[in-house]
Design an enzyme around this catalytic site. Structure first.
Site, PDB file in Angstrom:
ATOM      1  CE1 TYR A   1     -88.099 -33.279  91.369  1.00 22.68           C
ATOM      2  CE2 TYR A   1     -86.511 -33.378  89.600  1.00 22.68           C
ATOM      3  CZ  TYR A   1     -87.365 -32.643  90.396  1.00 22.68           C
ATOM      4  OH  TYR A   1     -87.486 -31.305  90.211  1.00 22.68           O
TER       5      TYR A   1
ATOM      6  CE  LYS B   1     -93.422 -38.495  95.756  1.00 24.93           C
ATOM      7  NZ  LYS B   1     -92.876 -37.985  94.511  1.00 24.93           N
TER       8      LYS B   1
ATOM      9  CB  CYS C   1     -97.449 -37.093  92.677  1.00 24.46           C
ATOM     10  SG  CYS C   1     -97.031 -36.512  91.046  1.00 24.46           S
TER      11      CYS C   1
ATOM     12  CG  HIS D   1     -89.548 -17.765 117.672  1.00 28.71           C
ATOM     13  ND1 HIS D   1     -88.332 -18.112 117.124  1.00 28.71           N
ATOM     14  CD2 HIS D   1     -89.451 -17.965 119.013  1.00 28.71           C
ATOM     15  CE1 HIS D   1     -87.525 -18.497 118.102  1.00 28.71           C
ATOM     16  NE2 HIS D   1     -88.172 -18.419 119.243  1.00 28.71           N
TER      17      HIS D   1
ATOM     18  CD  GLU E   1     -87.984 -18.104 113.836  1.00 28.69           C
ATOM     19  OE1 GLU E   1     -88.262 -16.948 114.152  1.00 28.69           O
ATOM     20  OE2 GLU E   1     -87.915 -19.041 114.656  1.00 28.69           O
TER      21      GLU E   1
ATOM     22  CD  GLU F   1     -89.555 -38.072  95.033  1.00 28.22           C
ATOM     23  OE1 GLU F   1     -90.218 -38.865  94.342  1.00 28.22           O
ATOM     24  OE2 GLU F   1     -89.843 -36.846  95.147  1.00 28.22           O
TER      25      GLU F   1
ATOM     26  CB  CYS G   1     -99.976 -37.383  89.023  1.00 29.55           C
ATOM     27  SG  CYS G   1    -100.261 -36.583  90.598  1.00 29.55           S
TER      28      CYS G   1
HETATM   29  P1  NDP Z   1     -84.227 -37.776  86.517  1.00 22.61           P
HETATM   30  O1  NDP Z   1     -83.967 -37.157  85.191  1.00 22.61           O
HETATM   31  O2  NDP Z   1     -84.563 -36.913  87.663  1.00 22.61           O
HETATM   32  O3  NDP Z   1     -82.976 -38.662  86.928  1.00 22.61           O
HETATM   33  C1  NDP Z   1     -82.459 -39.633  86.066  1.00 22.61           C
HETATM   34  C2  NDP Z   1     -81.175 -40.177  86.665  1.00 22.61           C
HETATM   35  O4  NDP Z   1     -80.704 -41.227  85.842  1.00 22.61           O
HETATM   36  C3  NDP Z   1     -80.084 -39.116  86.753  1.00 22.61           C
HETATM   37  O5  NDP Z   1     -79.415 -39.230  87.984  1.00 22.61           O
HETATM   38  C4  NDP Z   1     -79.170 -39.485  85.594  1.00 22.61           C
HETATM   39  O6  NDP Z   1     -77.830 -39.180  85.827  1.00 22.61           O
HETATM   40  C5  NDP Z   1     -79.332 -41.000  85.541  1.00 22.61           C
HETATM   41  N1  NDP Z   1     -79.039 -41.506  84.189  1.00 22.61           N
HETATM   42  C6  NDP Z   1     -79.606 -41.128  83.036  1.00 22.61           C
HETATM   43  N2  NDP Z   1     -79.054 -41.788  82.011  1.00 22.61           N
HETATM   44  C7  NDP Z   1     -78.103 -42.582  82.547  1.00 22.61           C
HETATM   45  C8  NDP Z   1     -77.169 -43.494  81.994  1.00 22.61           C
HETATM   46  N3  NDP Z   1     -77.117 -43.721  80.683  1.00 22.61           N
HETATM   47  N4  NDP Z   1     -76.322 -44.148  82.839  1.00 22.61           N
HETATM   48  C9  NDP Z   1     -76.379 -43.917  84.185  1.00 22.61           C
HETATM   49  N5  NDP Z   1     -77.249 -43.070  84.754  1.00 22.61           N
HETATM   50  C10 NDP Z   1     -78.100 -42.409  83.940  1.00 22.61           C
HETATM   51  O7  NDP Z   1     -85.344 -38.849  86.221  1.00 22.61           O
HETATM   52  P2  NDP Z   1     -86.313 -39.656  87.204  1.00 22.61           P
HETATM   53  O8  NDP Z   1     -86.565 -40.928  86.497  1.00 22.61           O
HETATM   54  O9  NDP Z   1     -85.796 -39.673  88.572  1.00 22.61           O
HETATM   55  O10 NDP Z   1     -87.625 -38.766  87.165  1.00 22.61           O
HETATM   56  C11 NDP Z   1     -88.175 -38.340  85.915  1.00 22.61           C
HETATM   57  C12 NDP Z   1     -88.842 -37.007  86.065  1.00 22.61           C
HETATM   58  O11 NDP Z   1     -90.068 -37.156  86.745  1.00 22.61           O
HETATM   59  C13 NDP Z   1     -88.053 -36.002  86.913  1.00 22.61           C
HETATM   60  O12 NDP Z   1     -87.075 -35.348  86.169  1.00 22.61           O
HETATM   61  C14 NDP Z   1     -89.133 -35.092  87.406  1.00 22.61           C
HETATM   62  O13 NDP Z   1     -89.409 -34.106  86.440  1.00 22.61           O
HETATM   63  C15 NDP Z   1     -90.333 -36.025  87.523  1.00 22.61           C
HETATM   64  N6  NDP Z   1     -90.499 -36.426  88.945  1.00 22.61           N
HETATM   65  C16 NDP Z   1     -90.844 -35.467  89.842  1.00 22.61           C
HETATM   66  C17 NDP Z   1     -90.997 -35.786  91.175  1.00 22.61           C
HETATM   67  C18 NDP Z   1     -91.353 -34.714  92.141  1.00 22.61           C
HETATM   68  O14 NDP Z   1     -91.825 -33.650  91.718  1.00 22.61           O
HETATM   69  N7  NDP Z   1     -91.147 -34.924  93.442  1.00 22.61           N
HETATM   70  C19 NDP Z   1     -90.804 -37.145  91.662  1.00 22.61           C
HETATM   71  C20 NDP Z   1     -90.433 -38.077  90.636  1.00 22.61           C
HETATM   72  C21 NDP Z   1     -90.290 -37.722  89.326  1.00 22.61           C
HETATM   73  P3  NDP Z   1     -77.269 -37.704  85.586  1.00 22.61           P
HETATM   74  O15 NDP Z   1     -77.784 -36.891  86.723  1.00 22.61           O
HETATM   75  O16 NDP Z   1     -75.803 -37.868  85.604  1.00 22.61           O
HETATM   76  O17 NDP Z   1     -77.802 -37.250  84.285  1.00 22.61           O
END
Ligand code: NDP
Length: 453
Positions: free
Chosen positions: A177, A51, A48, A438, A443, A181, A43
């Site tokens: 995510y 970022k 977090c 407002h 709202e 982002e 984080c």
């Molecule tokens: P996510 O799980 O959010 O996203 C992973 C992405 O990779 C998805 O779009 C997934 O596709 C794709 N993917 C996975 N496997 C493959 C594959 N074999 N081929 C092609 N595409 C693939 O993971 P992130 O790495 O973005 O983030 C990890 C975690 O960290 C998040 O889930 C969240 O919990 C946390 N996080 C939170 C944030 C916040 O609170 N603002 C910010 C950043 C991270 P598909 O959707 O089709 O499965």
């Protein structure tokens, strides 16, 4: 009674580990913590915090443009990446020191090196073997790259936070995510972005209306290559800046300065000495725990990204706190995973709490859906064509608001407050009798009159 060097030994000084150690020490436990990298974990160092700082930086690009409609004139602004990096690094160093102080000031013994389990109540740190009555594994996670030839050339979010030069163009693989982002941030900072995602809509798991809206909105800002994935990556002859050639499974090739793989994260549980204990892991390395965060080995607990339940900082904090209080304050609290809000800091921001429409319908109960697409007042003069989306899901039987979703400026700031109301069981009638502020976007949530047919 058997004596141990410590009452509580925590491996990992990220969100969950620091909170658990601090609470345990405040309750009188003799605590030690081991961290081989920077204090504050993902984080603070690679997630977090940096970022969000980058996201602030990127928002200025649109805000400069918006300001013209309000009468401001200015020369085209220029962005300097090394300045942002240096300022970000300074802030992170400040936070690292605060985290270390939190621990040191409570007499927690700090080991600045890797720790591994040596047995049920034993931890090996450097040449020392230490005993502890209870052990907490709060080791976090790390980015995972999908396998394809040349994927070692791609960077992850870890490297992006320290990239010496910002490339002119970048490919982002993923639609979750981090991909959404960083694609937004990079676009805001002037990088030509192509986001490659295997699905047809971004952000799986979010409400379908939110996904569709965000996919269309981000697609209006930078290029989305949907239904595709990178099949191969190669480095072209090095002439000046680094150039990579990404070949997609559609046959298309994209040349870009960097490729960011944002395809998920995996628990950091390798090389932890788990084999010396009965601790079990799932196929992705996540540590198996029960509702009290106990592993299969008595005295060993795990929280946060290492257990891969809800991988969000505030959840790790809450889990760590529960473990410490249950152990040293005689409590028997369980974690409540309902109504955990989350935000995606893409541009525009998304925030969401409770159920999606699909989840609500799958639950069997009938629900009413309230939806508003509205133009934020600011954009009447800024000229920016970026509507906001607000959605409420109401359980028809109980009239409780069970889902609240938003895409729009500062969505996270706004949804946090509504989460309190939803945790208290707020009904649609409670929303309706609430006086709005407002003029705000918020709202809208208390003036949604008619459900969708
Ligand atoms: P996510 O799980 O959010 O996203 C992973 C992405 O990779 C998805 O779009 C997934 O596709 C794709 N993917 C996975 N496997 C493959 C594959 N074999 N081929 C092609 N595409 C693939 O993971 P992130 O790495 O973005 O983030 C990890 C975690 O960290 C998040 O889930 C969240 O919990 C946390 N996080 C939170 C944030 C916040 O609170 N603002 C910010 C950043 C991270 P598909 O959707 O089709 O499965």
């Amino acid at each position: 009674m058997k004596s141990y060097d410590f009452d509580f030994f925590v491996i990992g000084a990220g969100s969950g580990g620091v909170r658990a150690s601090r609470v345990a020490a405040d309750l009188g436990a003799r605590v030690a913590i081991a961290e081989e990298r920077d204090f504050g974990g993902t984080c603070v160092n690679l997630g977090c915090v940096p970022k969000k700082l980058f996201s602030y930086a990127a928002h200025y690009a649109e805000e400069w443009r918006d300001s013209r409609g309000f009468g401001w004139t200015h020369a085209e602004p220029a962005f300097d990446w090394p300045t942002l990096l240096a300022n970000k690094n300074r802030e992170i160093a400040r936070l690292n020191a605060i985290y270390r102080d939190i621990l040191a000031s409570r007499g927690i013994r700090i080991f600045s090196e890797r720790a591994r389990l040596a047995g049920p109540h034993r931890i090996k740190v450097g040449v020392e073997t230490i005993s502890a009555r209870h052990i907490l594994l709060a080791v976090g996670g790390q980015p995972w790259k999908i396998p394809f030839p040349g994927n070692d050339l791609a960077i992850t979010s870890d490297e992006l936070f320290h990239l010496p030069e910002l490339p002119d163009s970048m490919v982002v693989q993923g639609g979750g995510y981090i991909a959404c982002e960083f694609a937004s941030i990079l676009h805001g900072l002037g990088v030509e972005v192509t986001l490659v995602h295997r699905g047809e809509a971004l952000l799986r798991g979010f409400d379908a209306d939110i996904r569709e809206f965000v996919t269309a909105t981000l697609g209006g800002k930078f290029r989305l290559a949907l239904g595709r994935r990178i099949e191969q990556l190669e480095q072209l002859e090095k002439v000046g800046q680094r150039k990579l050639k990404a070949r997609l499974d559609s046959g298309e090739t994209i040349i870009a300065g960097e490729v960011l793989c944002a395809t998920g994260r995996r628990p950091n549980t390798g090389d932890l000495g788990l084999e010396h204990t009965r601790v079990k892991t799932r196929a992705n390395g996540a540590i198996e725990v029960n509702e009290r965060f106990e592993t299969a080995e008595a005295g060993i607990f795990a929280v946060g990204d290492a257990i891969d339940r809800v991988t969000l900082t505030p959840v790790a904090l809450a889990e760590g706190q529960i473990v410490a209080r249950n152990l040293f304050d005689g409590q028997t609290t369980k974690m409540d995973y309902d109504y955990i809000p989350s935000a995606v800091f893409c541009h525009p921001n998304i925030a969401s709490v409770g159920q999606s429409e699909a989840e609500a319908r799958a639950g069997g109960g009938e629900c009413d859906i309230y939806l508003s697409r509205t133009r934020p007042m600011k954009h009447t003069l800024s000229g920016r064509d970026e509507p906001a989306l607000l959605k409420l899901i109401v359980d028809r039987g109980s009239q409780r608001v069970i889902g609240l979703h938003m895409v729009g400026p500062d969505a996270g700031e706004l949804v946090q407050g509504f989460t309190v109301a939803m945790n208290c069981g707020a009904t649609k009638a409670d929303f309706d009798r609430t006086i709005g502020i407002h003029p705000t976007l918020a709202e809208e949530f208390v003036t949604l009159k008619n459900p969708l047919e």
